[in-house]
Write a protein that holds these residues in place. Structure first.
Motif, PDB file in Angstrom:
ATOM      1  N   ILE A  59     -59.782   6.649 -15.742  1.00 25.27           N
ATOM      2  CA  ILE A  59     -60.342   7.713 -14.959  1.00 25.27           C
ATOM      3  C   ILE A  59     -59.299   8.661 -14.251  1.00 25.27           C
ATOM      4  O   ILE A  59     -59.462   9.778 -14.107  1.00 25.27           O
ATOM      5  CB  ILE A  59     -61.263   7.007 -13.829  1.00 25.27           C
ATOM      6  CG1 ILE A  59     -62.360   6.188 -14.536  1.00 25.27           C
ATOM      7  CG2 ILE A  59     -61.586   8.000 -12.836  1.00 25.27           C
ATOM      8  CD1 ILE A  59     -63.043   5.345 -13.430  1.00 25.27           C
ATOM      9  N   TYR A  60     -58.138   7.984 -13.785  1.00 26.34           N
ATOM     10  CA  TYR A  60     -57.288   9.034 -13.106  1.00 26.34           C
ATOM     11  C   TYR A  60     -56.570   9.828 -14.121  1.00 26.34           C
ATOM     12  O   TYR A  60     -56.262  10.944 -13.776  1.00 26.34           O
ATOM     13  CB  TYR A  60     -56.081   8.069 -12.593  1.00 26.34           C
ATOM     14  CG  TYR A  60     -54.903   8.611 -11.760  1.00 26.34           C
ATOM     15  CD1 TYR A  60     -55.317   9.200 -10.504  1.00 26.34           C
ATOM     16  CD2 TYR A  60     -53.825   8.838 -12.264  1.00 26.34           C
ATOM     17  CE1 TYR A  60     -54.299   9.707  -9.978  1.00 26.34           C
ATOM     18  CE2 TYR A  60     -52.722   9.314 -11.726  1.00 26.34           C
ATOM     19  CZ  TYR A  60     -52.836  10.035 -10.670  1.00 26.34           C
ATOM     20  OH  TYR A  60     -51.907  10.741  -9.902  1.00 26.34           O
ATOM     21  N   TYR A  79     -58.967  12.743 -14.394  1.00 28.93           N
ATOM     22  CA  TYR A  79     -59.072  13.422 -13.130  1.00 28.93           C
ATOM     23  C   TYR A  79     -57.696  14.280 -13.333  1.00 28.93           C
ATOM     24  O   TYR A  79     -57.847  15.420 -12.643  1.00 28.93           O
ATOM     25  CB  TYR A  79     -59.073  12.560 -12.098  1.00 28.93           C
ATOM     26  CG  TYR A  79     -59.114  13.193 -10.711  1.00 28.93           C
ATOM     27  CD1 TYR A  79     -60.191  13.845 -10.173  1.00 28.93           C
ATOM     28  CD2 TYR A  79     -57.897  13.393 -10.007  1.00 28.93           C
ATOM     29  CE1 TYR A  79     -60.210  14.601  -9.091  1.00 28.93           C
ATOM     30  CE2 TYR A  79     -58.118  14.052  -8.804  1.00 28.93           C
ATOM     31  CZ  TYR A  79     -59.017  14.624  -8.358  1.00 28.93           C
ATOM     32  OH  TYR A  79     -58.988  15.214  -7.316  1.00 28.93           O
ATOM     33  N   THR A  80     -56.464  13.796 -13.490  1.00 28.98           N
ATOM     34  CA  THR A  80     -55.250  14.598 -13.332  1.00 28.98           C
ATOM     35  C   THR A  80     -55.193  15.425 -14.598  1.00 28.98           C
ATOM     36  O   THR A  80     -54.122  16.095 -14.787  1.00 28.98           O
ATOM     37  CB  THR A  80     -54.198  13.643 -13.390  1.00 28.98           C
ATOM     38  OG1 THR A  80     -54.006  12.699 -14.469  1.00 28.98           O
ATOM     39  CG2 THR A  80     -54.094  12.886 -11.815  1.00 28.98           C
ATOM     40  N   GLY A  81     -55.982  15.309 -15.711  1.00 30.95           N
ATOM     41  CA  GLY A  81     -55.722  16.151 -16.871  1.00 30.95           C
ATOM     42  C   GLY A  81     -54.528  15.707 -17.538  1.00 30.95           C
ATOM     43  O   GLY A  81     -53.962  16.513 -18.470  1.00 30.95           O
ATOM     44  N   ASN A  82     -54.036  14.637 -17.457  1.00 32.21           N
ATOM     45  CA  ASN A  82     -52.716  13.962 -18.091  1.00 32.21           C
ATOM     46  C   ASN A  82     -52.876  13.046 -19.447  1.00 32.21           C
ATOM     47  O   ASN A  82     -52.254  12.450 -19.798  1.00 32.21           O
ATOM     48  CB  ASN A  82     -52.018  12.984 -17.146  1.00 32.21           C
ATOM     49  CG  ASN A  82     -50.457  12.798 -17.567  1.00 32.21           C
ATOM     50  OD1 ASN A  82     -49.923  13.822 -18.211  1.00 32.21           O
ATOM     51  ND2 ASN A  82     -50.120  11.657 -17.341  1.00 32.21           N
ATOM     52  N   THR A  83     -54.264  13.318 -19.788  1.00 31.04           N
ATOM     53  CA  THR A  83     -54.732  12.312 -21.114  1.00 31.04           C
ATOM     54  C   THR A  83     -53.843  12.702 -22.351  1.00 31.04           C
ATOM     55  O   THR A  83     -53.724  11.820 -23.101  1.00 31.04           O
ATOM     56  CB  THR A  83     -56.028  12.336 -21.492  1.00 31.04           C
ATOM     57  OG1 THR A  83     -56.413  13.866 -21.335  1.00 31.04           O
ATOM     58  CG2 THR A  83     -57.003  11.898 -20.104  1.00 31.04           C
ATOM     59  N   ASP A  84     -53.689  13.878 -22.639  1.00 30.36           N
ATOM     60  CA  ASP A  84     -52.950  14.351 -23.978  1.00 30.36           C
ATOM     61  C   ASP A  84     -51.647  13.537 -23.810  1.00 30.36           C
ATOM     62  O   ASP A  84     -51.238  12.987 -25.014  1.00 30.36           O
ATOM     63  CB  ASP A  84     -52.394  15.819 -23.805  1.00 30.36           C
ATOM     64  CG  ASP A  84     -53.898  16.633 -24.102  1.00 30.36           C
ATOM     65  OD1 ASP A  84     -54.702  16.027 -24.266  1.00 30.36           O
ATOM     66  OD2 ASP A  84     -53.785  17.721 -24.240  1.00 30.36           O
TER      67      ASP A  84
END
Length: 273
Positions: A255-256, A259-264
């Motif tokens: 989830i974090y 939320y932070t847009g760091n998934t890539d």
């Protein structure tokens, strides 16, 4: 039938090697992988009589039909096939079909876990469903690699899936636990050895399909890997609790990342593309 530990581990090691070769063969030979499972499905009247119960029927149908569709999708990409059906298979939105199959595969086992009273592990199944990286962004076919199905799952997600599924099989089919553990470990270790976590789904698909085919035709596992004596109710309960203790932090981490847009970065998309 009681089997010695030496025979267990010897059979598991041989089986693991065979599975690894099959995964590699089907990664490099997309047409072989496709036509092999077409023949498997055509021969189904000879062995489907060995399948009992709704879970087994759902498991077989939800693996063998999609794996043939997967094969023809790979052909569509690599051979650049033209036509209405081929175009559907090559449409990026069709990746949701494979996402849905994985989701269904987890839900099937989760429902069975609930029926067996394995509630802690069932909760982990729901968390796994919630944390599958979504299509189409994190799923794709790479034409230059024989259109192998790429899914940007993390090593942590693959590990959680492995221990969750192993716990489920330990509860649902203790006799077949050793054989199922072998296919799960091969699927997990294959992308680790290749240093490419995104190959986990590819390895999981073909190891599972091979295992189910053997179960339905030449069921060698009771005579070579009968692990019924390994079952312990207390161990099962604590295994489920430990899995849930791992899954909850992973859910919050997932989830974090969203939320932070760091998934890539965290899912490896930027690293690999």
């Amino acid at each position: 039938m009681e089997v010695s530990l030496f025979k267990h581990f010897s059979a598991m090691a041989i089986y693991a090697l065979v599975l690894y070769v099959i995964v590699e063969l089907f990664r490099k030979n997309y047409k072989v992988a496709t036509y092999f499972y077409v023949l498997v499905l055509l021969s189904s009247p000879l062995w489907l009589q060995n399948i009992e119960g709704w879970f087994r029927w759902m498991k077989y149908l939800s693996i063998f039909v999609p794996i043939i569709i997967l094969g023809y999708t790979r052909i569509a990409y690599v051979d650049d096939k033209k036509g209405s059906v081929w175009n559907i298979l090559k449409n990026a939105k069709f990746l949701w079909f494979f996402y849905a199959i994985m989701f269904l595969n987890i839900i099937e086992a989760t429902i069975q876990d609930i029926e067996l009273g394995n509630y802690f592990n069932a909760a982990v199944g729901l968390i796994l469903c919630a944390t599958i990286p979504y299509a189409t962004k994190y799923w794709r076919f790479r034409k230059k690699e024989n259109a192998v199905l790429i899914a940007y799952t993390t090593i942590a997600w693959a590990f959680l899936y492995t221990t969750w599924n192993a716990c489920f099989v330990y509860s649902e089919s203790p006799m077949y636990f050793a054989g199922s553990l072998t296919i799960l470990l091969v699927a997990f270790l294959y992308p680790v050895i290749k240093k490419r976590p995104e190959l986990y789904v590819h390895a999981r698909v073909y190891t599972l399909a091979t295992h189910l085919l053997l179960r339905a035709t030449f069921d060698i596992f009771p005579s070579t890997m009968d692990s019924s004596s390994w079952f312990n109710t207390s161990f099962l309960m604590w295994w489920g609790i430990i899995n849930l203790a791992i899954a909850i932090p992973y859910l919050f981490w997932h989830i974090y990342q969203l939320y932070t847009g760091n998934t890539d970065q965290s899912f490896g998309l930027k690293i690999q593309t």
